[in-house]
Design an enzyme around this catalytic site. Structure first.
Site, PDB file in Angstrom:
ATOM      1  N   CYS A   1      20.910  46.268  91.405  1.00 21.28           N
ATOM      2  CA  CYS A   1      19.983  45.138  91.240  1.00 21.28           C
ATOM      3  C   CYS A   1      18.522  45.522  91.434  1.00 21.28           C
ATOM      4  O   CYS A   1      17.631  44.768  91.042  1.00 21.28           O
ATOM      5  CB  CYS A   1      20.351  44.024  92.211  1.00 21.28           C
ATOM      6  SG  CYS A   1      21.980  43.375  91.841  1.00 21.28           S
TER       7      CYS A   1
ATOM      8  N   HIS B   1      14.460  39.152  91.934  1.00 22.55           N
ATOM      9  CA  HIS B   1      15.708  39.463  91.245  1.00 22.55           C
ATOM     10  C   HIS B   1      16.576  38.210  91.208  1.00 22.55           C
ATOM     11  O   HIS B   1      16.640  37.459  92.179  1.00 22.55           O
ATOM     12  CB  HIS B   1      16.422  40.597  91.994  1.00 22.55           C
ATOM     13  CG  HIS B   1      17.848  40.764  91.609  1.00 22.55           C
ATOM     14  ND1 HIS B   1      18.229  40.924  90.294  1.00 22.55           N
ATOM     15  CD2 HIS B   1      18.989  40.769  92.336  1.00 22.55           C
ATOM     16  CE1 HIS B   1      19.545  41.028  90.240  1.00 22.55           C
ATOM     17  NE2 HIS B   1      20.028  40.938  91.458  1.00 22.55           N
TER      18      HIS B   1
ATOM     19  N   ASN C   1      23.540  36.548  86.763  1.00 24.72           N
ATOM     20  CA  ASN C   1      22.944  37.743  87.372  1.00 24.72           C
ATOM     21  C   ASN C   1      23.178  38.942  86.453  1.00 24.72           C
ATOM     22  O   ASN C   1      24.288  39.446  86.367  1.00 24.72           O
ATOM     23  CB  ASN C   1      23.577  37.968  88.754  1.00 24.72           C
ATOM     24  CG  ASN C   1      23.042  39.216  89.452  1.00 24.72           C
ATOM     25  OD1 ASN C   1      22.363  40.041  88.845  1.00 24.72           O
ATOM     26  ND2 ASN C   1      23.370  39.349  90.724  1.00 24.72           N
TER      27      ASN C   1
HETATM   28  N1  COA Z   1      34.914  28.791  92.498  1.00 22.41           N
HETATM   29  C1  COA Z   1      35.511  28.039  93.437  1.00 22.41           C
HETATM   30  N2  COA Z   1      35.773  28.496  94.677  1.00 22.41           N
HETATM   31  C2  COA Z   1      35.408  29.742  94.967  1.00 22.41           C
HETATM   32  C3  COA Z   1      34.761  30.589  94.034  1.00 22.41           C
HETATM   33  C4  COA Z   1      34.520  30.060  92.755  1.00 22.41           C
HETATM   34  N3  COA Z   1      33.911  30.764  91.776  1.00 22.41           N
HETATM   35  N4  COA Z   1      34.502  31.770  94.630  1.00 22.41           N
HETATM   36  C5  COA Z   1      34.959  31.691  95.883  1.00 22.41           C
HETATM   37  N5  COA Z   1      35.507  30.472  96.101  1.00 22.41           N
HETATM   38  C6  COA Z   1      36.146  29.932  97.294  1.00 22.41           C
HETATM   39  C7  COA Z   1      36.666  30.989  98.224  1.00 22.41           C
HETATM   40  O1  COA Z   1      37.929  31.470  97.774  1.00 22.41           O
HETATM   41  C8  COA Z   1      36.740  30.252  99.525  1.00 22.41           C
HETATM   42  O2  COA Z   1      37.920  29.481  99.540  1.00 22.41           O
HETATM   43  P1  COA Z   1      38.737  29.259 100.896  1.00 22.41           P
HETATM   44  O3  COA Z   1      37.804  28.535 101.817  1.00 22.41           O
HETATM   45  O4  COA Z   1      39.912  28.443 100.468  1.00 22.41           O
HETATM   46  O5  COA Z   1      39.095  30.638 101.390  1.00 22.41           O
HETATM   47  C9  COA Z   1      35.565  29.283  99.446  1.00 22.41           C
HETATM   48  O6  COA Z   1      35.174  29.226  98.073  1.00 22.41           O
HETATM   49  C10 COA Z   1      34.388  29.743 100.262  1.00 22.41           C
HETATM   50  O7  COA Z   1      34.188  31.120  99.990  1.00 22.41           O
HETATM   51  P2  COA Z   1      33.013  31.885 100.632  1.00 22.41           P
HETATM   52  O8  COA Z   1      33.016  33.296 100.123  1.00 22.41           O
HETATM   53  O9  COA Z   1      33.024  31.655 102.099  1.00 22.41           O
HETATM   54  O10 COA Z   1      31.814  31.081  99.979  1.00 22.41           O
HETATM   55  P3  COA Z   1      30.306  31.243 100.210  1.00 22.41           P
HETATM   56  O11 COA Z   1      29.741  29.960 100.656  1.00 22.41           O
HETATM   57  O12 COA Z   1      29.953  32.472 100.989  1.00 22.41           O
HETATM   58  O13 COA Z   1      29.809  31.457  98.722  1.00 22.41           O
HETATM   59  C11 COA Z   1      29.026  33.220  97.318  1.00 22.41           C
HETATM   60  C12 COA Z   1      30.215  32.603  97.995  1.00 22.41           C
HETATM   61  C13 COA Z   1      29.464  34.476  96.594  1.00 22.41           C
HETATM   62  C14 COA Z   1      28.443  32.241  96.299  1.00 22.41           C
HETATM   63  C15 COA Z   1      27.962  33.508  98.407  1.00 22.41           C
HETATM   64  O14 COA Z   1      28.517  34.256  99.452  1.00 22.41           O
HETATM   65  C16 COA Z   1      26.780  34.229  97.863  1.00 22.41           C
HETATM   66  O15 COA Z   1      26.023  33.640  97.124  1.00 22.41           O
HETATM   67  N6  COA Z   1      26.565  35.491  98.284  1.00 22.41           N
HETATM   68  C17 COA Z   1      25.556  36.343  97.728  1.00 22.41           C
HETATM   69  C18 COA Z   1      26.128  36.959  96.509  1.00 22.41           C
HETATM   70  C19 COA Z   1      25.112  37.595  95.641  1.00 22.41           C
HETATM   71  O16 COA Z   1      23.994  37.194  95.581  1.00 22.41           O
HETATM   72  N7  COA Z   1      25.544  38.612  94.931  1.00 22.41           N
HETATM   73  C20 COA Z   1      24.714  39.346  94.063  1.00 22.41           C
HETATM   74  C21 COA Z   1      24.008  40.380  94.842  1.00 22.41           C
HETATM   75  S1  COA Z   1      22.989  41.326  93.862  1.00 22.41           S
END
Ligand code: COA
Length: 335
Positions: free
Chosen positions: A115, A261, A291
């Site tokens: 990234c 980004h 992204n």
């Molecule tokens: N749709 C629906 N549910 C989803 C999902 C999706 N696309 N992806 C994950 N979930 C579910 C999980 O399985 C979890 O379910 P559970 O509670 O039954 O176990 C629930 O949502 C919560 O998951 P969690 O990982 O705790 O969610 P979160 O609030 O941390 O959000 C991200 C997940 C990925 C959106 C978040 O962590 C994030 O934005 N992180 C940064 C990622 C990023 O920027 N990446 C690029 C870097 S360059």
């Protein structure tokens, strides 16, 4: 003194437009979940089965940037290609691009900084220009990530985020005493967090790099510890902003536009909130593109120029964080 000027930009995305609603038909997710957690409403993916690589996407964006600069591929002294989804592992996509453009004999350097690929690319171009090793450089960020995604409920966290696209910039040396072009850049890495966002191929352990175990463990798909990435982003981006401002001898108020980004709208909003940056001073387009990793900044910058959101004399901060962990930023003053 030589300064590095972004003479022109170009962008390209494949024509397959994938909405959140389409993804809900392929996995257990919802438009509300994706929009609320990431800001993403749609993205572009290469059509399934289409025989292209990151270099093809990069080539389309490059042709636009080169035409706008009035440069022919033969004018180039260097190509820098940032991608984490190269056409093949060996050789680099820069070599494919060089051939497709017909830039005979021009050196082509691949960088794998995920990234922050475009930010690393800007610093590399600036180093070449300031040391008078190059006058005209084509910098490309391009990704074909959809082919690495598993569009199923098991991998829905990454499947909804990552997307395909390319951005290119023609970077030119300018002899001047004015403080213009790339004013300051700072890059960091912390390999302690290398496991937070990774693709496990080729396999690290002895044996064949693509073994049945690797496939069974789904190591060939991206793994993301989303919570860790989120926390690292919202703490490190403000810190590197301060470092950059100190290096440039500037105040936050002197930055006309922030272009972060496009990893996640929530991350960018948290960063904006913490730094008390007015909403109109930050550009986001993740809603429409997802992204696109190394391509987010050049795609967004190309849009900003097109929409007249930046003008001569404006100062812009490019900033980002991603797999590695790598993070950093660049302060750029428009000519
Ligand atoms: N749709 C629906 N549910 C989803 C999902 C999706 N696309 N992806 C994950 N979930 C579910 C999980 O399985 C979890 O379910 P559970 O509670 O039954 O176990 C629930 O949502 C919560 O998951 P969690 O990982 O705790 O969610 P979160 O609030 O941390 O959000 C991200 C997940 C990925 C959106 C978040 O962590 C994030 O934005 N992180 C940064 C990622 C990023 O920027 N990446 C690029 C870097 S360059």
């Amino acid at each position: 003194m030589k300064r590095s000027i972004i003479k022109s930009t170009g962008r390209y995305v494949p024509d397959r437009h994938v909405t959140n609603h389409e993804l809900t038909e392929r996995m257990d997710t919802s438009n509300e979940w994706i929009v609320q957690r990431t800001g993403i409403e749609a993205r572009y993916w290469v059509k399934e089965g289409e025989d292209v690589g990151a270099s093809d996407l990069g080539c389309e964006a490059s042709k636009i940037a080169l035409e706008r600069a009035g440069w022919s591929p033969d004018d180039l002294d260097l190509i820098v290609f940032a991608t984490m989804t190269p056409d093949v592992n060996v050789p680099g996509s820069g070599a494919f691009l060089q051939d497709k453009l017909g830039a005979k004999g021009v050196p082509a350097l691949d960088i794998r900084q995920q990234c922050t690929g475009f930010l690393h690319g800007l610093e590399i171009c600036d180093a070449y220009i300031r040391s008078e090793k190059a006058e005209k450089i084509l910098l490309v960020g391009a990704e074909f990530q959809s082919r690495y995604l598993e569009v199923t409920t098991a991998n829905r966290d990454t499947a909804v985020i990552f997307a395909d696209g390319a951005g290119a910039a023609c970077i030119e040396a300018k002899e001047t005493d004015s403080n213009i072009g790339i004013i300051a850049s700072i890059l960091h890495a912390d390999g302690k967090h290398s496991q937070a966002l990774r693709v496990g191929l080729p396999a690290r352990k002895s044996g064949h790099p693509i073994s049945q175990t690797v496939i069974d463990n789904q190591e060939h798909f991206p793994f993301m510890d989303g919570k860790t990435v989120f926390k690292l982003a919202v703490t490190r981006l403000p810190k590197v902003t301060e470092e950059l401002l100190n290096k440039a001898g500037m105040q936050l108020e002197e930055i006309d536009m922030f272009l972060p980004h496009q990893a996640n709208l929530r991350i960018n909003e948290a960063f904006r909130d913490r730094m008390q940056i007015p909403q109109e001073k930050m550009y986001n387009n993740i809603q429409r593109y997802g992204n696109t990793t190394a391509a987010t900044i050049p795609i967004a910058f190309d849009e900003m120029i097109e929409q007249n959101l930046v003008k001569s004399g404006d100062t812009i901060m490019f900033i980002g964080l991603g797999a590695g962990l790598t993070w950093g930023g660049v302060i750029y003053k428009m000519v």
